[in-house]
Design a protein around this motif. Structure first.
Motif, PDB file in Angstrom:
ATOM      1  N   GLN A 121     -94.438  13.728 -35.047  1.00  0.00           N
ATOM      2  CA  GLN A 121     -95.306  13.110 -35.382  1.00  0.00           C
ATOM      3  C   GLN A 121     -94.314  12.067 -36.191  1.00  0.00           C
ATOM      4  N   GLN A 122     -93.324  12.334 -37.106  1.00  0.00           N
ATOM      5  CA  GLN A 122     -92.685  11.823 -38.062  1.00  0.00           C
ATOM      6  C   GLN A 122     -90.772  11.462 -36.909  1.00  0.00           C
ATOM      7  N   ILE A 123     -90.561  12.574 -35.991  1.00  0.00           N
ATOM      8  CA  ILE A 123     -89.775  11.631 -34.825  1.00  0.00           C
ATOM      9  C   ILE A 123     -90.039  10.775 -34.151  1.00  0.00           C
ATOM     10  N   TYR A 124     -91.674  10.760 -33.553  1.00  0.00           N
ATOM     11  CA  TYR A 124     -91.891   9.557 -33.676  1.00  0.00           C
ATOM     12  C   TYR A 124     -91.783   8.113 -33.938  1.00  0.00           C
ATOM     13  N   THR A 125     -92.743   7.758 -35.373  1.00  0.00           N
ATOM     14  CA  THR A 125     -92.630   7.575 -36.284  1.00  0.00           C
ATOM     15  C   THR A 125     -91.270   6.668 -36.792  1.00  0.00           C
ATOM     16  N   ALA A 126     -90.489   7.556 -36.830  1.00  0.00           N
ATOM     17  CA  ALA A 126     -88.716   6.966 -36.545  1.00  0.00           C
ATOM     18  C   ALA A 126     -88.486   6.703 -35.992  1.00  0.00           C
ATOM     19  N   ILE A 127     -88.582   6.842 -34.795  1.00  0.00           N
ATOM     20  CA  ILE A 127     -88.240   6.259 -33.426  1.00  0.00           C
ATOM     21  C   ILE A 127     -88.575   4.321 -33.512  1.00  0.00           C
ATOM     22  N   THR A 128     -89.641   4.824 -33.512  1.00  0.00           N
ATOM     23  CA  THR A 128     -90.450   3.672 -33.325  1.00  0.00           C
ATOM     24  C   THR A 128     -90.411   2.234 -33.947  1.00  0.00           C
ATOM     25  N   ALA A 129     -90.136   3.034 -36.014  1.00  0.00           N
ATOM     26  CA  ALA A 129     -89.890   1.831 -36.724  1.00  0.00           C
ATOM     27  C   ALA A 129     -88.506   2.011 -36.035  1.00  0.00           C
ATOM     28  N   ARG A 130     -87.880   2.281 -36.063  1.00  0.00           N
ATOM     29  CA  ARG A 130     -86.819   1.905 -36.129  1.00  0.00           C
ATOM     30  C   ARG A 130     -86.134   1.069 -34.349  1.00  0.00           C
ATOM     31  N   LEU A 131     -87.016   0.451 -33.404  1.00  0.00           N
ATOM     32  CA  LEU A 131     -87.143   0.097 -32.431  1.00  0.00           C
ATOM     33  C   LEU A 131     -87.824  -1.123 -32.393  1.00  0.00           C
ATOM     34  N   GLU A 132     -88.723  -1.255 -33.276  1.00  0.00           N
ATOM     35  CA  GLU A 132     -89.617  -2.859 -33.586  1.00  0.00           C
ATOM     36  C   GLU A 132     -88.370  -3.803 -33.849  1.00  0.00           C
ATOM     37  N   GLN A 133     -87.780  -3.769 -34.437  1.00  0.00           N
ATOM     38  CA  GLN A 133     -86.928  -5.190 -34.368  1.00  0.00           C
ATOM     39  C   GLN A 133     -85.125  -4.838 -34.399  1.00  0.00           C
ATOM     40  N   PRO A 134     -84.726  -5.665 -33.219  1.00  0.00           N
ATOM     41  CA  PRO A 134     -83.625  -5.047 -32.628  1.00  0.00           C
ATOM     42  C   PRO A 134     -82.630  -6.089 -33.639  1.00  0.00           C
ATOM     43  N   ALA A 164     -72.461   0.847 -23.027  1.00  0.00           N
ATOM     44  CA  ALA A 164     -72.864   1.480 -24.399  1.00  0.00           C
ATOM     45  C   ALA A 164     -72.994   1.101 -25.504  1.00  0.00           C
ATOM     46  N   ALA A 165     -71.381   1.224 -25.811  1.00  0.00           N
ATOM     47  CA  ALA A 165     -71.089   0.519 -27.171  1.00  0.00           C
ATOM     48  C   ALA A 165     -72.223  -1.627 -27.379  1.00  0.00           C
ATOM     49  N   ALA A 166     -72.494  -1.986 -26.624  1.00  0.00           N
ATOM     50  CA  ALA A 166     -73.097  -2.976 -26.946  1.00  0.00           C
ATOM     51  C   ALA A 166     -74.514  -2.586 -26.855  1.00  0.00           C
ATOM     52  N   ILE A 167     -75.373  -2.040 -26.163  1.00  0.00           N
ATOM     53  CA  ILE A 167     -76.928  -1.033 -26.621  1.00  0.00           C
ATOM     54  C   ILE A 167     -76.465  -0.869 -28.114  1.00  0.00           C
ATOM     55  N   ALA A 168     -76.310   0.532 -28.111  1.00  0.00           N
ATOM     56  CA  ALA A 168     -76.262   1.037 -29.429  1.00  0.00           C
ATOM     57  C   ALA A 168     -75.507   0.308 -30.549  1.00  0.00           C
ATOM     58  N   ILE A 169     -75.046  -1.018 -30.751  1.00  0.00           N
ATOM     59  CA  ILE A 169     -74.918  -1.824 -31.466  1.00  0.00           C
ATOM     60  C   ILE A 169     -75.930  -2.871 -31.886  1.00  0.00           C
ATOM     61  N   ARG A 170     -77.342  -2.811 -31.039  1.00  0.00           N
ATOM     62  CA  ARG A 170     -78.014  -3.323 -31.496  1.00  0.00           C
ATOM     63  C   ARG A 170     -79.366  -3.206 -31.829  1.00  0.00           C
ATOM     64  N   HIS A 171     -79.649  -1.537 -32.354  1.00  0.00           N
ATOM     65  CA  HIS A 171     -80.326  -0.344 -33.126  1.00  0.00           C
ATOM     66  C   HIS A 171     -79.361  -0.028 -33.587  1.00  0.00           C
ATOM     67  N   ARG A 172     -80.775  -0.021 -34.605  1.00  0.00           N
ATOM     68  CA  ARG A 172     -80.964   1.165 -35.321  1.00  0.00           C
ATOM     69  C   ARG A 172     -80.588   2.337 -35.187  1.00  0.00           C
ATOM     70  N   PHE A 173     -81.597   2.812 -33.697  1.00  0.00           N
ATOM     71  CA  PHE A 173     -81.172   4.082 -33.686  1.00  0.00           C
ATOM     72  C   PHE A 173     -80.911   3.693 -32.077  1.00  0.00           C
ATOM     73  N   ALA A 174     -79.772   5.107 -32.019  1.00  0.00           N
ATOM     74  CA  ALA A 174     -79.487   4.724 -30.237  1.00  0.00           C
ATOM     75  C   ALA A 174     -78.884   6.155 -29.822  1.00  0.00           C
ATOM     76  N   VAL A 175     -79.510   6.229 -28.011  1.00  0.00           N
ATOM     77  CA  VAL A 175     -78.528   7.796 -27.686  1.00  0.00           C
ATOM     78  C   VAL A 175     -77.495   7.419 -26.909  1.00  0.00           C
ATOM     79  N   ILE A 176     -76.292   8.117 -27.166  1.00  0.00           N
ATOM     80  CA  ILE A 176     -75.510   7.506 -25.507  1.00  0.00           C
ATOM     81  C   ILE A 176     -74.638   8.999 -24.631  1.00  0.00           C
ATOM     82  N   SER A 177     -75.899   9.340 -23.477  1.00  0.00           N
ATOM     83  CA  SER A 177     -75.907  10.468 -23.009  1.00  0.00           C
ATOM     84  C   SER A 177     -74.709  10.067 -21.736  1.00  0.00           C
TER      85      SER A 177
END
Length: 612
Positions: A121-134, A164-177
């Motif tokens: 739940q800690q991980i889920y909450t932290a990720i969704t909070a960072r996704l709410e406002q790009p 990938a750089a463009a996607i990552a810079i827009r969010h406070r949480f990002a994954v580059i796979s």
């Protein structure tokens, strides 16, 4: 019931922790409910030790709790129907609802150890909070900077690293796979420069799960810096890396950094994220300031962490195709006019912060290793085996098993390969030569296990006159198994026993600046021989050639697509696979599906796959 569980413990059918946890739960339950409570507790604890975050009651309802097939084993208790099981669990005082502090938590059809529900739940909450406002980005300025940082990009084709750089810079949480050689560190280095242009005072920290992975990340960043800058240091670029445990201040019992004492940083970049288990990822999020960026690098197709959870896989949808939201597509189209927007396919919100690198610069899709990796990843075992057996290049070789030991051709390859470093005159040359090849295996024990292979290789090198008979002698390679911060050696570090200038035998390792450093044998932390390693231990490493030794098909519980793929992609130039056709096909067919609720909470709809 506890008597039966004790018999299963004595027969090594369950782990000690599972038994004692079940006994604790039974002692705190109504006697009428104690049997079901004990079996449920033992099952969830047992599965947790095998990597599952929780158990799905639907999967076990009406089945034996601990299925065994030997006639000598005691009769097995059977789980109730799904409805009856859930009803009974709700009556237990030791079982709580989502958010409670009970030792067991039931959420829907998933039963968790309380600690792991809260971590998930800690991980889920932290990720969704960072996704709410790009983050709001000026597209015109960003477009110019992306073009300057990725000058090799073709205006008619989208560069996936640039995207990938463009996607990552827009969010406070990002994954580059991305798979090996797809340029994850190249991308993140250029992303770092992009971030520092926007915020010169940005405090950036680099980390990885192991010391070896952390050192490799720093070396990669430094190499990229040398190619683009005349200055040995560039303002803002980190000059050191950390293991996650050291970054979080773990002292063996607790963490220094947590929600009440968070890390002082603005951006954290973590490499080899597939190796991070659920509990450690939760601790990482707990210690991060809410406004800090977190960028995870990793290969979502690799093996999951040794401990419970497959966090990177859960976040990225376990290989599912990524479909971006309309908002994300408009953002990308503004930066890359050649981007074609599509009708929105329903996808989780987390998709918008995931970038998948697909172009390999180490081996292309039409090379032997590249083609084999793709076929294995698709689960096309027969086609992959056909390629292995009939490949006309020098990149692939199939070595079928002939008994319970390595066939002579495989051992010849090992002796010839390792003789190269043993013939070296200096430790510097020996360390370089040793990193050219490695034997990888799936198991610790058994005829094809890590211990037996290391023992046999030592014997054969001794017979060939290349090595002494002693356990500790010149040329023996060692891998560190436990972090030692005082000495500066970390789990996964590999060195070689060699004499110093005074003819004293020492263990030699690479320092941060790549120079050899000697450690007295008496001060060497817990270690093991390193001619043969498990695929898990080899994660994050690269070798010119590898020999992947598969176990018998009877060991199907460890054979998986992720294991075969991870082993293959450790090689840059050549792969030899030793095994039976049945074992190889099983490895390509089976997928590791760890039971977890994180992917579902993030919005992924997962298809049921072969799992253990």
């Amino acid at each position: 019931m506890l008597t039966l569980l004790r018999k299963l413990l004595d027969l090594q059918q369950i782990q000690p922790l599972s038994f004692f946890f079940a006994r604790f739960i039974a002692e705190h339950c109504d006697p009428e409910m104690a049997d079901l409570a004990a079996c449920s507790a033992a099952l969830v604890c047992e599965r947790n030790q095998e990597g599952d975050v929780c158990i799905d009651l639907k999967r076990y309802a009406g089945q034996a709790f601990f299925p065994v097939h030997e006639a000598s084993n005691p009769p097995q208790p059977v789980a109730p129907s799904l409805v009856a099981w859930r009803t009974s669990l709700h009556k237990l005082t030791c079982v709580g609802q989502a958010g409670s502090m009970n030792p067991l938590i039931l959420e829907g059809n998933r039963l968790y150890l309380g600690k792991y529900w809260h971590a998930e739940q800690q991980i889920y909450t932290a990720i969704t909070a960072r996704l709410e406002q790009p983050l709001v980005i000026a597209s015109g300025v960003l477009q110019q900077r992306l073009q300057s940082l990725f000058p090799e990009s073709d205006s008619g084709k989208i560069n996936d690293q640039q995207q990938a750089a463009a996607i990552a810079i827009r969010h406070r949480f990002a994954v580059i796979s991305g798979g090996p050689g797809t340029g994850k560190t190249t991308t993140v280095y250029r992303l770092l420069r992009l971030l520092l242009k926007q915020q010169p005072a940005l405090k950036v920290v680099l980390a990885a799960p192991t010391g070896k992975a952390a050192a490799r990340l720093l070396n990669a960043i430094q190499e990229h810096q040398k190619t683009v800058s005349a200055s040995p240091t560039e303002p803002g670029i980190p000059l050191q890396t950390h293991t996650l445990h050291r970054l979080l201040g773990f002292n063996g019992r607790s963490f220094r950094y947590h929600r009440g004492n968070q890390l002082a940083l603005d951006c954290l970049i973590v490499d080899e994220a597939s190796m991070i288990d659920l509990a450690l990822m939760a601790q990482l999020f707990d210690a991060l300031p809410t406004n800090a960026r977190l960028i995870l690098l990793g290969d979502r197709d690799q093996l999951a962490a040794v401990e419970a959870g497959n966090v990177l896989g859960d976040i990225t949808g376990h290989g599912q195709e990524l479909h971006y939201s309309q908002s994300q597509q408009h953002y990308l189209h503004a930066l890359f006019p050649q981007w074609t927007t599509t009708t929105n396919t329903q996808s989780p919100a987390v998709t918008d912060c995931i970038a998948q690198l697909q172009t390999s610069y180490r081996f292309s899709a039409d090379t032997g290793i590249g083609r084999l990796a793709i076929l294995v990843n698709r689960g096309q075992g027969s086609a992959a085996l056909e390629l292995l057996q009939h490949d006309t290049s020098t990149q692939l070789q199939w070595l079928p098993t002939t008994g319970q030991c390595l066939q002579p051709q495989a051992m010849d390859w090992i002796i010839n390969g390792y003789s190269q470093y043993l013939y070296c005159r200096t430790i510097t040359d020996a360390l370089d030569a040793f990193e050219q090849l490695r034997v990888l295996t799936a198991l610790h024990h058994g005829p094809y296990g890590e211990r037996e292979l290391n023992h046999n290789i030592h014997q054969q090198l001794t017979v060939a006159g290349l090595l002494g008979k002693q356990r500790y002698c010149r040329g023996v390679p060692v891998m560190i198994l436990k972090n030692d911060y005082e000495i500066g050696l970390f789990n996964g570090d590999t060195g070689i026993l060699w004499e110093d200038e005074e003819e004293r035998l020492c263990a030699w390792f690479r320092a941060v600046d790549q120079s050899p450093r000697a450690i007295p044998l008496a001060r060497l932390p817990n270690h093991c021989p390193a001619w043969a390693l498990t695929v898990h231990k080899a994660q994050g490493s690269e070798f010119s050639e590898i020999l992947l030794v598969l176990p018998d098909a009877d060991s199907s519980s460890v054979l998986s697509r992720e294991l075969v793929y991870t082993g293959i992609t450790r090689a840059r130039q050549r792969v030899l696979i030793h095994g039976s056709e049945q074992a190889f096909r099983l490895g390509c067919r089976n997928r590791i599906q760890r039971s977890s609720g994180l992917a579902d909470k993030l919005g992924w709809t997962l298809q049921q796959q072969d799992s253990r």
